[in-house]
Design an enzyme around this catalytic site. Structure first.
Site, PDB file in Angstrom:
ATOM      1  N   ASP A 300       6.411 -15.119 -11.736  1.00 49.31           N
ATOM      2  CA  ASP A 300       5.803 -16.045 -12.680  1.00 49.31           C
ATOM      3  C   ASP A 300       4.631 -15.313 -13.356  1.00 49.31           C
ATOM      4  O   ASP A 300       4.247 -14.196 -12.969  1.00 49.31           O
ATOM      5  CB  ASP A 300       5.357 -17.343 -11.997  1.00 49.31           C
ATOM      6  CG  ASP A 300       5.273 -18.486 -13.018  1.00 49.31           C
ATOM      7  OD1 ASP A 300       5.221 -18.219 -14.238  1.00 49.31           O
ATOM      8  OD2 ASP A 300       5.241 -19.660 -12.598  1.00 49.31           O
TER       9      ASP A 300
HETATM   10  C1  NOJ Z   1       4.167 -20.219 -16.109  1.00 47.70           C
HETATM   11  C2  NOJ Z   1       5.103 -21.231 -15.555  1.00 47.70           C
HETATM   12  O1  NOJ Z   1       4.759 -21.530 -14.217  1.00 47.70           O
HETATM   13  C3  NOJ Z   1       6.563 -20.802 -15.603  1.00 47.70           C
HETATM   14  O2  NOJ Z   1       7.358 -21.877 -15.222  1.00 47.70           O
HETATM   15  C4  NOJ Z   1       6.920 -20.303 -16.957  1.00 47.70           C
HETATM   16  O3  NOJ Z   1       8.267 -19.916 -16.982  1.00 47.70           O
HETATM   17  C5  NOJ Z   1       6.010 -19.154 -17.308  1.00 47.70           C
HETATM   18  N1  NOJ Z   1       4.639 -19.590 -17.314  1.00 47.70           N
HETATM   19  C6  NOJ Z   1       6.354 -18.527 -18.665  1.00 47.70           C
HETATM   20  O4  NOJ Z   1       6.085 -19.409 -19.676  1.00 47.70           O
END
Ligand code: NOJ
Length: 771
Positions: A300
């Site tokens: 993430d």
């Molecule tokens: C943070 C989020 O937790 C995740 O779900 C997402 O895919 C990423 N950012 C990218 O946007």
């Protein structure tokens, strides 16, 4: 032939070289996702030409904060782009823009390795569907697959072939803002929803068919436990027993691995003392070794870097090593891999083979998506024009919004408001004319100016009828400043109350639309008070004093505490964030042109103090029930011990009567089964749909079982007066549970069974045994 031309031909040379050889991959420890020998050879041959730096570049992912010129602007991305060291970019959209970025990449990439474009296409790209939690309330798996399919069609026409969806985190905590992205509290239903969505993204007939040009890699996220954040506070610590992981948190992930999901994303949280992004047990022991997942794992956002504040890594280099060792292939944003892996290889802390394996996984996806053959394959402007927001998807968004709204309450049949009756209707509340929030927080490219407001929907629906609307906003939605994360000091004023009250007084019925501004649900939007924000309830209290019937339509991304509202208003429609066609769907329901059919997939508590409250709780040694003395029981002394609205609850304008609940036998043995059937009759005045639910309870087991567990459901359509028999099969799979050894277990014993309209419907109770 010029040097440049040789470069341009390189991908083709690689492909033809690969096609000439016969054996599979020579990369030790790499098992391909596709199992396709030719693809493996192609991956091998590309890898064999790459420098260590180039390989590491493939493991590096940026967000494209690109300007209209198409420039990559954040972090060191520009610099790494020029070295051909970006494997993937996310948040770049549009056939033309993506083409521009890909062109830059191809210009700089020595080996012409195409970049992989990703995005969070959570509930539609431009055609915005209801938020996933809402859509799950339809219990309609085909619908979930279709909206995911439409999202994939739009995304792949817009340059994006890798989706950071579905989010399949289990959670039973409405304080956590991201429950809006999931499918509710029940693991059986959530697993089916996860499967439907992955199937929709990756391809209808064959989950692994990523070559079609209109299918995209789905990502199972976030692995794992993210939804169990302490206190519902986003990104917070989780402490989950291994048994609970196997019983509740793993199953949706395991199921989509079995179905062939292409990628996984790590979660931010610390799980039992080890942050997920550096957690070998999760990614190596469970995901790779036990489940045999051979796809791609991305972190993430900045999650590798976050191993430092977690107190798990001493610096970014250490963090890079821990993540790679845990089995992570791609680093989103942290730049930990690109900055430190080379040094780690050179000093012998990690092996080059570890890098080869990660890069092989990345390259394989690029081959499967056809990017080596044509890096611009998802950048066809003509296709984009035809696909984006075409009529079919807009209709689907309308259907999905209708099917997602839950009628929580409808006293004295105050709803529907028939078009042929004369009525003066006061329209009050901040959501009557609200447009921006209707798409919810994650509507990535959904144009917030295009969503249909409640007022527009109602005006269109009742045009020319004898229903007359008068509108007064009454109050505003409190906002939140996401840059400071401080709740605005400015509490909406009550100056507008007087006019709203007067408007209500001059009406026959009051229709109020209230809820949460879209920034109040979603990522980093945890709440400790889950009532209607600001002074909306105060306004409702004033409206109540007018004595007029009140219909409340609520827009939100999580179960709310609607205790006062449930007690005091006449009807409640839970509309969630319905997306593009919001206002039309609300008008369909208000008018009765659509008979509500959705049912809750997450319990609504009476107050936040009851959280977590969910239907499949354990009984405890001192269960609270109405027949036992209340003292010294497992209960709260200051609130009723039931939920406000239970899992599975949802009303219709018609009535469904359940009769003839029959089991064809009362016991079964190994390999056998029981048929449970029920007759459902539409005894009301509308055609309608009912979601028939089957629950069981394993009364005594070696691991205590919940008071009820959903084990089957069927959504049926019944015309007025029509009856249908619904049949369920009860077999070993139905009664299986995770034993103390964390393995699926089946034990002999007695079971309770209920077939009904909601998890709190006890009317059709039967018993059976497994011998
Ligand atoms: C943070 C989020 O937790 C995740 O779900 C997402 O895919 C990423 N950012 C990218 O946007």
């Amino acid at each position: 032939m010029s040097k440049l031309n040789i470069k341009a031909l390189l991908p083709l040379l690689i492909l033809s070289f690969a096609a000439c050889t016969q054996q599979g991959s020579k990369i030790a420890n790499w098992h391909s996702y596709s199992g396709d020998v030719v693809i493996e050879q192609k991956v091998d041959s590309v890898l064999s030409l790459m420098t260590l730096e180039e390989k590491i570049g493939q493991m590096n992912q940026y967000s494209a904060n690109f300007a209209p010129t198409g420039e990559v602007a954040d972090n060191q991305s520009g610099e790494y782009l020029k070295k051909g060291m970006i494997g993937s970019t996310f948040n770049a959209f549009g056939a033309e823009n993506v083409r521009m970025l890909q062109e830059q990449n191809m210009k700089y990439s020595r080996l012409k390795i195409p970049m992989l474009f990703a995005a969070d296409v959570i509930h539609g790209l431009e055609t915005t569907f209801p938020i996933p939690l809402a859509e799950a309330c339809s219990w309609d798996l085909d619908l979930m697959e279709q909206t995911a399919r439409a999202a994939a069609e739009e995304a792949t026409a817009s340059g994006v072939a890798w989706n950071f969806a579905p989010m399949i985190d289990m959670s039973n905590d409405p304080r956590w803002g991201r429950v809006m992205e999931g499918a509710g509290e029940d693991v059986y239903l959530a697993t089916l929803a996860a499967r439907a969505r992955v199937k929709g993204f990756q391809g209808i007939s064959n989950y692994n068919d990523l070559s079609k040009g209109n299918t995209m890699i789905a990502t199972a996220k976030h692995f794992v436990g993210y939804g169990a954040a302490q206190g519902g506070r986003d990104y917070h610590t989780t402490d989950i027993s291994e048994h609970k992981l196997h019983e509740t948190y793993f199953p949706p992930f395991k199921a989509v691995v079995e179905d062939g999901v292409g990628s996984f994303m790590t979660s931010f949280n610390d799980l039992n003392g080890v942050p997920a992004t550096g957690n070998k047990y999760l990614f190596k022991d469970i995901l790779r070794d036990a489940w045999g997942f051979n796809g791609l794992v991305v972190t993430d956002y900045t999650a590798i870097m976050e191993l430092i504040p977690h107190g798990y890594a001493k610096d970014l280099k250490h963090a890079a090593q821990l993540s790679l060792d845990a089995g992570i292939d791609m680093d989103m944003i942290s730049e930990a891999f690109v900055m430190h892996l080379k040094e780690l290889v050179e000093e012998g802390s990690i092996s080059e083979n570890q890098i080869d394996v990660a890069v092989a996984r990345i390259l394989e996806m690029k081959f499967l998506l056809g990017l080596f053959e044509d890096p611009y394959r998802y950048c066809d402007v003509e296709r984009e024009k035809q696909v984006i927001m075409n009529d079919e998807y807009v209709d689907l968004a309308h259907k999905a919004a209708q099917g997602s709204m839950v009628l929580l309450k409808n006293d004295n049949n105050v709803l529907p408001l028939k078009k042929d009756e004369s009525k003066r209707v006061a329209l009050i509340g901040p959501f009557i004319n609200e447009r921006e929030s209707l798409n919810g927080e994650w509507a990535i490219k959904g144009d917030r100016d295009k969503s249909v407001t409640v007022k527009e929907g109602l005006d269109a629906k009742y045009a020319g009828s004898n229903v007359k609307f008068t509108y007064e906003k009454g109050t505003d939605l409190p906002l939140i400043d996401r840059s400071t994360e401080k709740v605005s000091d400015i509490e909406p004023s009550s100056r507008g109350f007087a006019k709203a009250i007067q408007t209500a007084k001059n009406s026959d019925v009051v229709l109020v639309a209230m809820g949460e501004n879209y920034h109040w649900s979603g990522e980093a939007a945890s709440r400790t008070d889950i009532t209607l924000p600001g002074n909306q309830r105060e306004l409702l209290k004033e409206l109540k004093k007018t004595g007029k019937p009140i219909i409340l339509v609520v827009f939100n991304g999580r179960p709310l505490d609607l205790s006062w509202e449930a007690e005091n208003v006449d009807a409640i429609v839970e509309a969630w964030y319905p997306g593009l066609m919001a206002g039309h769907a609300v008008a369909d329901i208000i008018s009765g042109d659509y008979n509500p059919s959705a049912k809750l997939v997450m319990t609504f508590p009476r107050n936040v103090g009851q959280v977590p409250i969910f239907y499949n709780q354990k009984n405890t040694g001192r269960p609270f029930n109405d027949n036992a003395p209340a003292d010294y029981r497992s209960n709260y002394i200051d609130v009723e011990n039931t939920p406000l609205y239970s899992f599975g609850h949802g009303l219709s304008y018609t009535n469904f009567e359940y009769s003839n609940v029959v089991l064809n036998k009362s016991e079964f043995t190994k390999g056998g089964s029981i048929k449970a059937s029920v007759e459902v009759t539409n005894t009301g005045k509308f055609d309608g749909e009912e979601i028939v639910q089957l629950y069981i309870q394993d009364i005594v087991a070696s691991v205590t079982r919940p008071v009820k567990e959903l084990k089957g459901f069927e959504k049926i359509t019944l015309k007025k007066g029509e009856s249908k028999v619904v049949e369920f099969t009860i077999d070993e799979e139905t009664i299986e549970f995770i034993g103390l050894n964390n393995q699926p277990t089946v034990e002999a014993g007695d079971f309770n069974l209920w077939i009904g309209t909601s998890s709190d419907d006890e009317s059709n109770h039967m018993k059976f045994s497994y011998k």
